[in-house]
Scaffold this motif. Sequence first.
Motif, mmCIF file in Angstrom:
data_model
loop_
_atom_site.group_PDB
_atom_site.id
_atom_site.type_symbol
_atom_site.label_atom_id
_atom_site.label_comp_id
_atom_site.label_asym_id
_atom_site.label_seq_id
_atom_site.Cartn_x
_atom_site.Cartn_y
_atom_site.Cartn_z
ATOM 1 N N GLY A 127 0.787 -1.226 0.000
ATOM 2 C CA GLY A 127 0.000 0.000 0.000
ATOM 3 C C GLY A 127 0.811 1.265 0.000
ATOM 4 O O GLY A 127 0.253 2.362 -0.063
ATOM 5 N N LEU A 128 2.155 1.178 0.044
ATOM 6 C CA LEU A 128 2.987 2.371 0.130
ATOM 7 C C LEU A 128 3.683 2.713 -1.170
ATOM 8 O O LEU A 128 4.525 3.610 -1.198
ATOM 9 C CB LEU A 128 4.034 2.199 1.238
ATOM 10 C CG LEU A 128 3.500 2.003 2.657
ATOM 11 C CD1 LEU A 128 4.654 1.861 3.638
ATOM 12 C CD2 LEU A 128 2.621 3.175 3.056
ATOM 13 N N CYS A 129 3.377 2.045 -2.244
ATOM 14 C CA CYS A 129 4.025 2.297 -3.525
ATOM 15 C C CYS A 129 3.293 3.402 -4.271
ATOM 16 O O CYS A 129 2.136 3.244 -4.678
ATOM 17 C CB CYS A 129 4.047 1.027 -4.371
ATOM 18 S SG CYS A 129 4.842 1.253 -5.984
ATOM 19 N N GLY A 130 3.966 4.553 -4.431
ATOM 20 C CA GLY A 130 3.377 5.669 -5.148
ATOM 21 C C GLY A 130 3.869 5.723 -6.572
ATOM 22 O O GLY A 130 5.056 5.572 -6.843
ATOM 23 N N THR A 131 2.935 5.939 -7.510
ATOM 24 C CA THR A 131 3.281 6.027 -8.930
ATOM 25 C C THR A 131 2.554 7.227 -9.543
ATOM 26 O O THR A 131 1.508 7.649 -9.039
ATOM 27 C CB THR A 131 2.865 4.738 -9.670
ATOM 28 O OG1 THR A 131 1.473 4.511 -9.456
ATOM 29 C CG2 THR A 131 3.667 3.541 -9.176
ATOM 30 N N PRO A 132 3.069 7.790 -10.631
ATOM 31 C CA PRO A 132 4.345 7.442 -11.269
ATOM 32 C C PRO A 132 5.510 7.818 -10.373
ATOM 33 O O PRO A 132 5.548 8.904 -9.803
ATOM 34 C CB PRO A 132 4.330 8.276 -12.554
ATOM 35 C CG PRO A 132 3.434 9.431 -12.245
ATOM 36 C CD PRO A 132 2.394 8.912 -11.310
ATOM 37 N N ALA A 133 6.465 6.914 -10.267
ATOM 38 C CA ALA A 133 7.570 7.078 -9.329
ATOM 39 C C ALA A 133 8.515 8.184 -9.783
ATOM 40 O O ALA A 133 8.639 8.478 -10.974
ATOM 41 C CB ALA A 133 8.328 5.762 -9.186
ATOM 42 N N LEU A 134 9.184 8.771 -8.816
ATOM 43 C CA LEU A 134 10.201 9.765 -9.144
ATOM 44 C C LEU A 134 11.395 9.112 -9.819
ATOM 45 O O LEU A 134 12.075 9.727 -10.636
ATOM 46 C CB LEU A 134 10.660 10.485 -7.869
ATOM 47 C CG LEU A 134 9.588 11.260 -7.098
ATOM 48 C CD1 LEU A 134 10.194 11.897 -5.850
ATOM 49 C CD2 LEU A 134 8.967 12.330 -7.983
ATOM 50 N N GLN A 135 11.646 7.839 -9.439
ATOM 51 C CA GLN A 135 12.717 7.070 -10.058
ATOM 52 C C GLN A 135 12.400 5.601 -9.864
ATOM 53 O O GLN A 135 11.901 5.194 -8.816
ATOM 54 C CB GLN A 135 14.075 7.406 -9.440
ATOM 55 C CG GLN A 135 15.245 6.770 -10.151
ATOM 56 C CD GLN A 135 16.582 7.312 -9.657
ATOM 57 O OE1 GLN A 135 16.711 8.488 -9.357
ATOM 58 N NE2 GLN A 135 17.573 6.438 -9.563
ATOM 59 N N GLY A 136 12.670 4.787 -10.876
ATOM 60 C CA GLY A 136 12.353 3.377 -10.782
ATOM 61 C C GLY A 136 10.863 3.135 -10.894
ATOM 62 O O GLY A 136 10.134 3.874 -11.559
ATOM 63 N N SER A 137 10.372 2.101 -10.211
ATOM 64 C CA SER A 137 8.965 1.724 -10.329
ATOM 65 C C SER A 137 8.120 2.152 -9.141
ATOM 66 O O SER A 137 6.891 2.148 -9.216
ATOM 67 C CB SER A 137 8.842 0.196 -10.497
ATOM 68 O OG SER A 137 9.430 -0.469 -9.384
ATOM 69 N N CYS A 138 8.733 2.506 -8.013
ATOM 70 C CA CYS A 138 7.979 2.883 -6.815
ATOM 71 C C CYS A 138 8.638 4.053 -6.097
ATOM 72 O O CYS A 138 9.865 4.145 -6.040
ATOM 73 C CB CYS A 138 7.890 1.703 -5.831
ATOM 74 S SG CYS A 138 6.483 0.628 -6.094
ATOM 75 N N SER A 139 7.792 4.927 -5.551
ATOM 76 C CA SER A 139 8.223 5.938 -4.582
ATOM 77 C C SER A 139 7.370 5.767 -3.335
ATOM 78 O O SER A 139 6.278 5.190 -3.391
ATOM 79 C CB SER A 139 8.041 7.350 -5.142
ATOM 80 O OG SER A 139 8.913 7.595 -6.210
#
Length: 602
Positions: free
Chosen positions: A475-487
């Motif tokens: 539940g803590l994966c923010g998208t679109p990520a600042l870098q990579g696939s998750c922020s």
Amino acid sequence: MISPSRAAAWGATVLLLVLSWWYYPPPQPWRTSPVLNWDASGYYLYLPAIFVHHDLRELNFRDQLLKDYAPTPEFYQAYRHPGSGNFVMKYPAGLAVQELPFFLAAHAVAAPLGFPADGFSPPYQLAIKLASLLVSVLSFWLVRRALLPRFGEWPTALTLLILLLGTNYLTYSGAGHAGMTHCWLFFWYAVLLLLTPAFYARPSLGRAVGIGAVVGLMTLTRPTEILALLLVLLWGLTCNRAVLQARLAFWRQHWLLLLAAALAGAALLSIQLFYWHYATGDWIVYSYQEQGFSWLKPHLWEGIFSFRSGWLIYSPLLLTALVGFGSLRRQHPDVFWALLVHTVLFTYVTFAWDEWTYGGGLGNRAMIQSYAVLAWPMAAALRWLLARPVWAAAYGVLAVLGCAYGFWLTQMAIPGGHGLLAAGDMTRAYLSRILFRYEVPPETALLLDSNSEFTGAPLNSRVLWQQDFEQPASGLCGTPALQGSCSLALDAAHPQSTEWVIPARPGQFEWVRASADARADQAEWDASRMTQYVVRFRRGNEVVKERTVRLQRALDAAWPRTLHFDMRPPKAEFDNVSITFLYYGTNANLLLDNARLEAFDD
């Protein structure tokens, strides 16, 4: 040729007028109430409630008021009384009484000029602005009138200029936060300090009633201004038995005048009592609810000397007035005790209030009205200095610097100004960083939390911890990520990140630097809702030192930045450092990435 004191009074008049014009209306895209906002709207609210909406109990117009003019984010100007179920105004009625003539003038012209006659449209805002400006201008002429015959031209002139330029008065005058009580109360103190000696010199019914009315109106505006009565009762007294006996004989002779003054003051104070009884059925209501005084633990040190909102930190030239009580005693011993006792008790009561920052602001605004009193010892000190050229020259340099500092602070704090002052949140490091500047990088705002900054070249830099959030908790994966696939993206359902713990001990490094990439869809203006980046030095689970930094202080809408803050380790023993992120309600969709904790030496 114009005299120095008259030139100073005219200079004060011109500066007040120019600043009022230059900064009005302030650019506030989120609010259409440039004068009647925050506490000013609470003092004023009696007038539209009575004369526009005819609703002094339910205040059913409150939601529409917030929607149309947004004087405050939420409605706190009144509260629901538990006994009656009606609303009760938080603030006393005194300022509304003083603003009434100006309100009525605006009310008469609003509709003919094509504005809503609702109490908050532009004519009402301008009327209150002009009212505050009028009393601000008159105040300086009244102070001049009181000081000039006692201290002379140059001490009077310099006192006026220092009060205007070297203190926080200008920010809360008619040129600044015009709807507040401070410039009005300053005016009434100036009136009282003319009426009181005139009454004792030539007692009359008119002067007695005037004194009673002034003290009553001041108390109706802010109840603690009842202390102004001390000026009247102690005026002319010294530690001399004959003087005290003469004063008792004076009151026995003029007891009817004393009664008239008391009745005049009581008549004005009764306005508040009748309002409370009308609204609640009770004659006495404590409208400040949970706020109150800590009489045994006043906040004197914080209130006077703290960088957060310390009175003398932001108006240092007022030290002249405090030191000047010694000169005042030698030059005018008949007024010394009255002014000293009032100043001591006024200061104590001001900082005994639990909310000692008074909602934030520049240098503790609650002291401002007392400057009409402090003008006397300041003028005495300046008279002493001017008789000693070497001392006067040295003080002149300090006075010029102090006035430049005070006027710069005014530009930082005045509505529509440069806005670098962070009301109620100031720190030593932040003030040092912005001093005499008009623009600073956005990340400077992080010093409001960290209160420390390393400005040299780091030595022996090494990474203690880093996190790219590519494998966050559910539940803590923010998208679109600042870098990579998750922020990292915290929310109400996930208000705290993992707490990472790194072994560390004293002597291993002299500084740590916490950093992260950050982005938010919109700016967050409420610091209490900002997500926090927390670094703790601990001994086991015991926190030894902590820094809680709100990265959103330095973020504009949709503008990613790499931000950092510095921190020295504690002197006490510790065996680990923990890092965590905490969510406090922001709706700005904050994303964090590439968080690091580095250690280095200086």
